[in-house]
Enzyme design. Sequence first.
Site, short mmCIF file in Angstrom:
data_model
loop_
_atom_site.label_atom_id
_atom_site.label_comp_id
_atom_site.label_asym_id
_atom_site.label_seq_id
_atom_site.Cartn_x
_atom_site.Cartn_y
_atom_site.Cartn_z
N TYR A 274 -42.10 105.08 -36.75
CA TYR A 274 -42.67 106.42 -36.69
C TYR A 274 -43.12 106.88 -38.08
O TYR A 274 -44.27 107.30 -38.26
CB TYR A 274 -41.64 107.39 -36.12
CG TYR A 274 -42.08 108.84 -36.14
CD1 TYR A 274 -43.19 109.26 -35.42
CD2 TYR A 274 -41.37 109.79 -36.87
CE1 TYR A 274 -43.59 110.59 -35.43
CE2 TYR A 274 -41.76 111.11 -36.88
CZ TYR A 274 -42.87 111.51 -36.16
OH TYR A 274 -43.27 112.82 -36.19
N LYS A 278 -47.14 107.31 -39.03
CA LYS A 278 -47.57 108.67 -39.36
C LYS A 278 -48.09 108.73 -40.79
O LYS A 278 -49.07 109.44 -41.07
CB LYS A 278 -46.43 109.67 -39.17
CG LYS A 278 -46.06 109.95 -37.74
CD LYS A 278 -47.14 110.67 -36.97
CE LYS A 278 -47.24 112.13 -37.27
NZ LYS A 278 -48.21 112.84 -36.40
#
Length: 528
Positions: A274, A278
């Site tokens: 993640y 991102k």
Amino acid sequence: MHTGRKLQQESIDVEENVSINCGLINTGDHENDFIGIGVETSLLGKVIFITGATGFFGKVVVEKIPRTIPAVSKIYVLIRAKDKQAASQRLKNEIVDIELFKCIREMYGEHYEAFMMNKLVPVVGNVCESDLGLESNLAMAIMQDVQIILNSAGETSFDQRYDVGLKINAVGPYNLLAFAKMCKKLELFLHVSSTSIKRCSWQGRIMESLCMTDDDIKDETFISERFHPAVSFVENEMKLALDYQKTIKDDKLDHNMRELGLKRAKEFGWLNTYSFTKAIGEMLIEENRGEIPIVIARASGILSTYKEPFPGWIEGIKLIDPVILSYGKGRITGFLLNPNCVIDIIPADIVVNAILAAMAKHISFTKKGDINVYHIVTSISNPIVLHDCVGLFYQHFKKQPMLDQSGLPINVSQFKTFTSMEAFVAHLWREVTSMAIKSTSSNSSLLFERIKFIDRAKYLANLYAPYNLANYWFDDSNTRGLIKRMSKEEKMKFGCDVKSIKWEDYIVNVHIPGLRRHILREKGLSRM
């Protein structure tokens, strides 16, 4: 909460200079009471294009705008669907008809649905596709019409599949930015990001700066492309993921693709898939923005609503929620964490208000190609340490215990903390051994379930360890600057001052009851 107060005191010097940091003119509190940022006036008649609107956070955004700024012209809502009819049905089922929108429904009564369908325009599309998957005529209409793009689409699980994370969190923002460059009236591109883009090596105070900082570039352990990932870099990673898929049996696909994501993230210096994907998404925006004015809003762990449109609304299990629910159900009595570390969590409605304030400010004052970063966080302005946080878990479940399969209350003990994986695992096995000694035929299935849960608890502990054991906190000078600029009326209507959060009230009376009510579908919970 002495550790939290110490961190709060450290922010005083920063707040004194916050107007300078934000490029704001300090007109004095009295004058600001009347002028403000102009949140409502800046958005009157605007046409907004929102992605991720069917997700938890996106829904809170979509609810807030028409409720507080009904004179907004139009909100295009990008929805993954096979056709227009399916997109319209998703809009109705997953947004218009859900409980979150009950306040607007009460405001407009029998005219509610007509009002909402007039403001919200479902658009069939997908950020993962190069042209967003838009039908050509509609794409042209949006390009001629839209003034603000708000990207809240994202895959949020820490251990997401690598291919999925790359597509949504990295490729998605790039595709949306390419679309933005073709929009004739665009005034702002606002990208909702996360403080989790931090690298493993970050410690201490993390500033509201771009991903590609001078300190990063000087770090010789990282090659330059890791901080300037060209589209070719992402394409190569996607090819790697797709080639890897071909070697995996179907029943192992999800697991192996998650493992690949964690492996690649750690190889490049990030905590998990993640945070890595991102970060890549942010970097692609920074590098390719051209003359598009950009706001990057990095929020910390977003939990249930605090006050708006009503307390405790949530969809899905977020961040600390697996630990909360496992504790309440009696599956765990403690967890791997440093009790003195600050946990940065924040209610969803406060994040939405801060985003709207930032949006309004930069619609009026941002130059072409400017990029501004906001941390919407609590770890400096209103910190809570993990010891106090888990103590509030205990306080809630002691007063309102969950029920076991027989309908009897589950008694919880004080939450235990462990600072090493070895100590935590040893504790889990001690509890299982104790249960085995007392085991009878009636609870043997419960014992077996508890043994199986050990692997799950270890997995969660490993996943959360970088956040629960490390000492770091996020500077929010730019966001504090927004608050200083807001009028009294704006602070009432778009309140985003995290100092207003009363942690005991929020966790004990709002968030955990919200979890139990909206996720577990429990009824009859009373406010303590």
